[in-house]
Write an enzyme that holds these catalytic residues in place. Structure first.
Site, PDB file in Angstrom:
ATOM      1  N   TYR A   1       0.858  -1.190   0.000  1.00 46.26           N
ATOM      2  CA  TYR A   1       0.000   0.000   0.000  1.00 46.26           C
ATOM      3  C   TYR A   1       0.884   1.226   0.000  1.00 46.26           C
ATOM      4  CZ  TYR A   1      -3.366   3.539   1.596  1.00 46.26           C
ATOM      5  OH  TYR A   1      -4.154   4.661   1.709  1.00 46.26           O
TER       6      TYR A   1
ATOM      7  N   ASP B   1       9.236   2.725  -0.031  1.00 46.77           N
ATOM      8  CA  ASP B   1       8.186   3.409   0.722  1.00 46.77           C
ATOM      9  C   ASP B   1       8.333   2.963   2.176  1.00 46.77           C
ATOM     10  OD1 ASP B   1       5.982   4.439   1.940  1.00 46.77           O
ATOM     11  OD2 ASP B   1       4.517   3.617   0.531  1.00 46.77           O
TER      12      ASP B   1
ATOM     13  N   LYS C   1       4.047   8.671   9.169  1.00 46.28           N
ATOM     14  CA  LYS C   1       3.804   8.040  10.471  1.00 46.28           C
ATOM     15  C   LYS C   1       4.785   8.507  11.570  1.00 46.28           C
ATOM     16  CE  LYS C   1       0.812   4.646   8.523  1.00 46.28           C
ATOM     17  NZ  LYS C   1       0.861   4.046   7.199  1.00 46.28           N
TER      18      LYS C   1
HETATM   19  C1  LIG Z   1       0.258   4.624   5.845  1.00 44.96           C
HETATM   20  C2  LIG Z   1       1.021   4.420   4.586  1.00 44.96           C
HETATM   21  C3  LIG Z   1       0.948   5.322   3.511  1.00 44.96           C
HETATM   22  C4  LIG Z   1      -0.016   6.462   3.483  1.00 44.96           C
HETATM   23  O1  LIG Z   1       0.228   7.382   4.487  1.00 44.96           O
HETATM   24  P1  LIG Z   1      -0.946   8.379   4.952  1.00 44.96           P
HETATM   25  O2  LIG Z   1      -0.282   9.257   5.949  1.00 44.96           O
HETATM   26  O3  LIG Z   1      -2.029   7.517   5.490  1.00 44.96           O
HETATM   27  O4  LIG Z   1      -1.366   9.125   3.724  1.00 44.96           O
HETATM   28  C5  LIG Z   1       1.783   5.115   2.438  1.00 44.96           C
HETATM   29  N1  LIG Z   1       2.645   4.086   2.405  1.00 44.96           N
HETATM   30  C6  LIG Z   1       2.736   3.202   3.407  1.00 44.96           C
HETATM   31  C7  LIG Z   1       3.741   2.102   3.332  1.00 44.96           C
HETATM   32  C8  LIG Z   1       1.914   3.328   4.516  1.00 44.96           C
HETATM   33  O5  LIG Z   1       1.983   2.431   5.497  1.00 44.96           O
END
Ligand SMILES: *Cc1c(COP(=O)(O)O)cnc(C)c1O
Length: 429
Positions: free
Chosen positions: A144, A239, A267
């Site tokens: 994701y 990511d 995060k």
């Molecule tokens: C949570 C997450 C996102 C998106 O971040 P948001 O702050 O919710 O927009 C993108 N990539 C990864 C790997 C994530 O865990």
């Protein structure tokens, strides 16, 4: 468990928000009952508006590596906010957080702050396309990357070539620029690079895929991605919105010792405030406006209150032994439950890396999204009710991982092991 206030609040919320929530997974769609409305949190515990208390392993989906309302972060936020909430002009708080990160992370030379993980990834992809002057991107099923259009794409039917949008409102033309491949499959990648020769701008991966179970990949596979992108003049994007500052200060890049071209963060980086970031070499980052011609901006980017929260949190993470202690606690939790599950011959294992864990309802190793049996989620659903009733809160879906924070005590871990054992007995009967 008393739930009258949460139930009433959710009923009201449904009159305001689609599904009653401001982010879909909060709606408890994959577990029984209505979502709990949280009133407050301190350390490892949260309390809902009916007064029920829980040991929390959701930790706001990962940001809260120090637990709830850690005094260092709350103090920093109070201090910064007393001087004004936002200026839209540079502040030294931005320099301070950037300096702290870059000094302690050999994988990035320059950084740009944004306000969410989605925004970080969206910008990183644009940068990769602008830098390579190519359009297509490769992503993996089961990773994701936030909800930008070209990332809401799943594997198309047929011969894993074009993706197809996984959300209404995403034009197929956008989805066609995204190639979706299974994880842990080098042949599929080779094929994509030959089919779309010289058209692929980047590969994006969660180096520690933690949004669809915990689909840990081998280091050789990540190294393979590093090598093949280099060979084809494509960029490799890690990511690290979850793994960054989580499995170590240098995230998964440091954990595996692999240097991607661009890294995205979110995060943990904001200490619980909305912050995201992407970083790279000075050379690649010079493509970003106003130095370069890849445009990216934000009214609240580098917000001084959020920067202060991030700095306060990350300073704690840099203390000696911080990550080691988190990992040890997580190991005790997982080992405690796993010994029991093995003895009882249950099709279950808690798997972990650093302080991330996943409740895997299977005996077999799982490395790609397709290997998760959707039926196993019924067991999670049953377990989840037992967890809540016994004071343990986790993300309300069996595809989500849990997080151990610095605030979780040995007692919390001990209690959680017991609750999980009892819950598993009921869930797997
Ligand atoms: C949570 C997450 C996102 C998106 O971040 P948001 O702050 O919710 O927009 C993108 N990539 C990864 C790997 C994530 O865990």
């Amino acid at each position: 468990m008393k739930k009258t206030k949460s139930t009433a609040a959710f009923k009201k919320a449904k009159t305001f928000f689609p599904g009653g929530v401001n982010s879909p997974v909060r709606a408890f769609g994959s577990v029984d009952g209505d979502p709990l409305f949280i009133a407050k949190g301190k350390g490892s515990k949260i309390q809902d508006i009916d007064g029920n208390k829980f040991i929390d392993y959701c930790c706001s989906w990962g940001p809260l590596i120090l637990g709830h309302a850690p005094s260092a972060v709350v103090k920093a936020v109070n201090k910064a906010s007393a001087n004004g909430l936002s200026f839209g002009a540079p502040t030294v708080q931005e320099n301070e957080l950037a300096e702290l990160i870059i000094k302690n992370n050999k994988y990035i030379e320059k950084i740009r702050f944004v306000s969410s993980g989605t925004e970080a990834v969206m910008s990183a992809i644009r940068l990769a396309r602008g830098y390579t002057e190519k359009d297509k991107i490769i992503k993996f099923e089961g990773c994701y990357h936030g909800h930008a259009d070209h990332l809401l794409v799943k594997a198309g039917s047929g011969l894993a070539t074009f993706g197809t949008s996984s959300s209404a409102g995403v034009p197929e033309a956008f989805a066609n620029e995204t190639i979706v491949l299974p994880l842990n499959d080098t042949k599929a990648i080779e094929k994509a690079f030959s089919t779309f020769y010289n058209q692929i701008a980047c590969i994006i991966i969660e180096p520690i895929p933690a949004n669809n179970g915990l689909l840990l990949q081998g280091k050789e596979y990540l190294q393979y991605l590093r090598d093949i992108t280099k060979k084809h003049n494509a960029l490799l994007i890690f990511d690290e919105v979850i793994s960054g500052f989580r499995v170590g200060f240098e995230g998964a890049a440091g954990y595996y010792g692999i240097k991607p071209d661009i890294i995205t963060y979110g995060k943990i980086i904001g200490g619980g405030m909305p912050v995201g970031a992407y970083g790279s070499s000075a050379k690649i980052m010079s493509k970003i406006a106003p130095d370069g011609n890849v445009y990216q901006a934000g009214t609240l980017s580098g917000n001084p209150v959020a920067m202060s929260a991030g700095k306060a949190q990350l300073s704690q993470c840099l203390k000696k032994g911080f990550y080691k202690s988190l990992e040890q606690k997580t190991k005790i939790l997982c080992d405690g439950v796993n010994q029991f599950a093995t003895r009882e011959k249950m099709p279950f294992k808690m798997i972990s890396i650093g302080s991330i864990f996943w409740l895997r309802f299977s005996k077999n190793e799982i490395k790609s999204a397709n290997d998760i049996d959707p039926k196993s989620m019924n067991s999670f659903r049953k377990l989840y009710t037992c967890l809540l009733e016994n004071g343990v809160y986790m993300g309300p879906s069996g595809y989500e991982v849990g997080f151990v924070s610095a605030a979780h005590s040995d007692d919390d871990i001990k209690k959680t092991i017991k609750v999980l054992k009892d819950g598993l007995k009921k869930a797997l009967k």
